[in-house]
Design a protein around this motif. Sequence first.
Motif, PDB file in Angstrom:
ATOM      1  N   THR A   1       3.653   9.028  -2.231  1.00  0.00           N
ATOM      2  CA  THR A   1       3.890   8.605  -0.858  1.00  0.00           C
ATOM      3  C   THR A   1       4.906   9.523  -0.201  1.00  0.00           C
ATOM      4  OG1 THR A   1       5.782   7.120  -1.229  1.00  0.00           O
ATOM      5  CG2 THR A   1       3.582   6.208  -1.610  1.00  0.00           C
ATOM      6  N   ALA A   2       4.757   9.690   1.096  1.00  0.00           N
ATOM      7  CA  ALA A   2       5.739  10.420   1.901  1.00  0.00           C
ATOM      8  C   ALA A   2       6.419   9.406   2.820  1.00  0.00           C
ATOM      9  CB  ALA A   2       5.056  11.510   2.719  1.00  0.00           C
TER      10      ALA A   2
ATOM     11  N   PHE B   1      12.129  -1.228   8.169  1.00  0.00           N
ATOM     12  CA  PHE B   1      13.376  -0.467   8.214  1.00  0.00           C
ATOM     13  C   PHE B   1      13.856  -0.417   9.667  1.00  0.00           C
ATOM     14  CE2 PHE B   1      11.125   1.045   4.462  1.00  0.00           C
ATOM     15  CZ  PHE B   1      12.112   0.987   3.494  1.00  0.00           C
ATOM     16  N   GLU B   2      14.328  -1.545  10.140  1.00  0.00           N
ATOM     17  CA  GLU B   2      14.642  -1.695  11.563  1.00  0.00           C
ATOM     18  C   GLU B   2      15.747  -0.729  11.983  1.00  0.00           C
ATOM     19  OE1 GLU B   2      15.443  -5.334  14.716  1.00  0.00           O
ATOM     20  OE2 GLU B   2      15.046  -5.742  12.604  1.00  0.00           O
ATOM     21  N   ARG B   3      15.459   0.014  13.047  1.00  0.00           N
ATOM     22  CA  ARG B   3      16.406   1.019  13.539  1.00  0.00           C
ATOM     23  C   ARG B   3      15.935   1.492  14.912  1.00  0.00           C
ATOM     24  NH1 ARG B   3      16.840   5.617   9.725  1.00  0.00           N
ATOM     25  NH2 ARG B   3      17.205   6.868  11.565  1.00  0.00           N
ATOM     26  N   PRO B   4      16.804   2.079  15.729  1.00  0.00           N
ATOM     27  CA  PRO B   4      16.386   2.528  17.065  1.00  0.00           C
ATOM     28  C   PRO B   4      15.531   3.784  17.041  1.00  0.00           C
ATOM     29  CG  PRO B   4      18.695   3.065  16.683  1.00  0.00           C
ATOM     30  CD  PRO B   4      18.257   2.213  15.535  1.00  0.00           C
ATOM     31  N   THR B   5      15.631   4.577  15.992  1.00  0.00           N
ATOM     32  CA  THR B   5      14.825   5.793  15.887  1.00  0.00           C
ATOM     33  C   THR B   5      13.628   5.538  14.970  1.00  0.00           C
ATOM     34  OG1 THR B   5      16.371   6.503  14.176  1.00  0.00           O
ATOM     35  CG2 THR B   5      16.733   7.359  16.395  1.00  0.00           C
ATOM     36  N   GLY B   6      12.921   6.585  14.578  1.00  0.00           N
ATOM     37  CA  GLY B   6      11.679   6.414  13.839  1.00  0.00           C
ATOM     38  C   GLY B   6      11.852   6.336  12.333  1.00  0.00           C
ATOM     39  N   ARG B   7      10.896   5.667  11.674  1.00  0.00           N
ATOM     40  CA  ARG B   7      10.867   5.589  10.203  1.00  0.00           C
ATOM     41  C   ARG B   7       9.454   5.214   9.787  1.00  0.00           C
ATOM     42  NH1 ARG B   7       9.796   4.496   4.890  1.00  0.00           N
ATOM     43  NH2 ARG B   7      11.655   4.744   3.586  1.00  0.00           N
ATOM     44  N   ALA B   8       8.842   5.998   8.902  1.00  0.00           N
ATOM     45  CA  ALA B   8       7.451   5.755   8.522  1.00  0.00           C
ATOM     46  C   ALA B   8       7.249   5.933   7.017  1.00  0.00           C
ATOM     47  CB  ALA B   8       6.512   6.706   9.278  1.00  0.00           C
ATOM     48  N   SER B   9       6.234   5.242   6.480  1.00  0.00           N
ATOM     49  CA  SER B   9       5.792   5.412   5.096  1.00  0.00           C
ATOM     50  C   SER B   9       4.303   5.712   5.101  1.00  0.00           C
ATOM     51  CB  SER B   9       6.042   4.147   4.268  1.00  0.00           C
ATOM     52  OG  SER B   9       7.385   4.039   3.862  1.00  0.00           O
ATOM     53  N   ILE B  10       3.886   6.588   4.179  1.00  0.00           N
ATOM     54  CA  ILE B  10       2.506   7.061   4.147  1.00  0.00           C
ATOM     55  C   ILE B  10       2.016   7.124   2.711  1.00  0.00           C
ATOM     56  CG2 ILE B  10       0.957   8.979   4.734  1.00  0.00           C
ATOM     57  CD1 ILE B  10       3.366   9.844   6.678  1.00  0.00           C
ATOM     58  N   ILE B  11       0.886   6.496   2.418  1.00  0.00           N
ATOM     59  CA  ILE B  11       0.205   6.678   1.133  1.00  0.00           C
ATOM     60  C   ILE B  11      -0.737   7.871   1.281  1.00  0.00           C
ATOM     61  CG2 ILE B  11      -1.510   5.724  -0.446  1.00  0.00           C
ATOM     62  CD1 ILE B  11      -0.406   2.976   0.111  1.00  0.00           C
ATOM     63  N   LEU B  12      -0.634   8.820   0.377  1.00  0.00           N
ATOM     64  CA  LEU B  12      -1.479  10.007   0.418  1.00  0.00           C
ATOM     65  C   LEU B  12      -2.661   9.852  -0.529  1.00  0.00           C
ATOM     66  CD1 LEU B  12       1.421  12.598   0.434  1.00  0.00           C
ATOM     67  CD2 LEU B  12       0.040  11.861   2.374  1.00  0.00           C
TER      68      LEU B  12
END
Length: 453
Positions: free
Chosen positions: A307-308, A341-352
Amino acid sequence: MAVHNQKDTTVEPTIIIGAGLAGLCCAFELADQGKSVIVLEAAPYIGGRTANWVEDGMAVESGFHKFLGYYTVLPEILKNAGISISDMVHWEETTNIRHTEAQGTFGLDPFKAPLKTIAGALGNNDLISPADKASLIPFFAAGFKDYVSKPDKLDQSSIKEYAEQHGVSTDAIERLIQPLSSGIFFLPIEEYSAYAFFGLFAPALPRIAKVRIGAFKGGMTDVMTGPLAKAIEERGGQVLTNKTVAHLLYDNEKVVGVQLEDSSQIYGEQVVVATNIRRAQMLLSEHFHAHEWFQDFLSLESMPYITAQFEATEKLAAVDHTMFGPGTQLGSFSEQSRTTFERPTGRASIILVDPDTLIDLPDKEVWEITKKSLHDVDLPNVDTMTQYRIIRGKENFYRLAKGNEHKRPKQITPIDGLFLAGDYTDQPLLATMEGAAISGRRAATGILKGRVI
């Protein structure tokens, strides 16, 4: 903790090896019935595949997970432990399939959002044409029928082979079947078992109104497995981290305890092996490599995952909902800054997808592949990445390839004192959180009833 150099006559606990969801569910079921339990976890945190922690200063999770609304056993165990699903999960109303040539948004909740669900099924014709959709009808009808009446035969076909045999169009295979298979369990559709595909969705049919996807409102250790461990401890159990089990103790044809990596020994009335698949095979093979009952399981392959996960100054997408990227390296993924991952900017998870190809590549190369795939499906905000982590493993999943289902073992073994728990064991929800919970409950039920084969 019952640590001895020699066995004594004290009442001994059930020892559970592994504090993943299967092990914790088993421990809770036992502790809730007043049984003494000790859970031994090798990692410094609990949760296994349902865990979060901090890695080099960045909050990460073991993988991108969603909670499915048609689960029954896991919600019941969590409720009994005092854990509120509504406090733990945010239900998504839509999902998005982003192909390199088209995209579509589909409703997820036929009960609470029926119009979105119907509109998604009838619309999105740029992504899936009416003819493509029509080609899926005989495929699903035959698949669910064979899942019940011919499961062994169904498991001899890959999902791609089965779809082609039943006339599914090429576009429908790539743009719908692939997201619903490789996008969830990341194995290429040429390998992915048709039985595994229908096995994920068949249990939902009697609970169609509950077919929805939930995002966690925090890391899974924080909101689910941590509170579950606390409930076990409140009932007198112990959940210990940094405790690596090196060997099972086997005496007079009975498993009587474990030996830790530091050579200390813990004796138990029963032992439940609830580790990942490869670790379970290693522990069992020492004593039972020649035992007929274990042969299929010891030959069951594991498959890697990769994952990324990244943080960015901009959000990847306008909504925190599940997305799929057929035709790219993206399996399933989501922006998470409003939920997990609550925050004002971005945060993502990706299954490859296709982890066999990616698993040994350097992190930087995996990241460049991920970034290109996100650009291919028109998500350029990935360029505002501030830090990323590549989370990977080779031993956590059993391989959902064709021909493997008969190798999955029962939770109750023929060995006195030995039980198994894990989503790789024989239960109807395959490699899912619900499957882990079912396996843990079945192992606990066998212990409580004094069951042996």
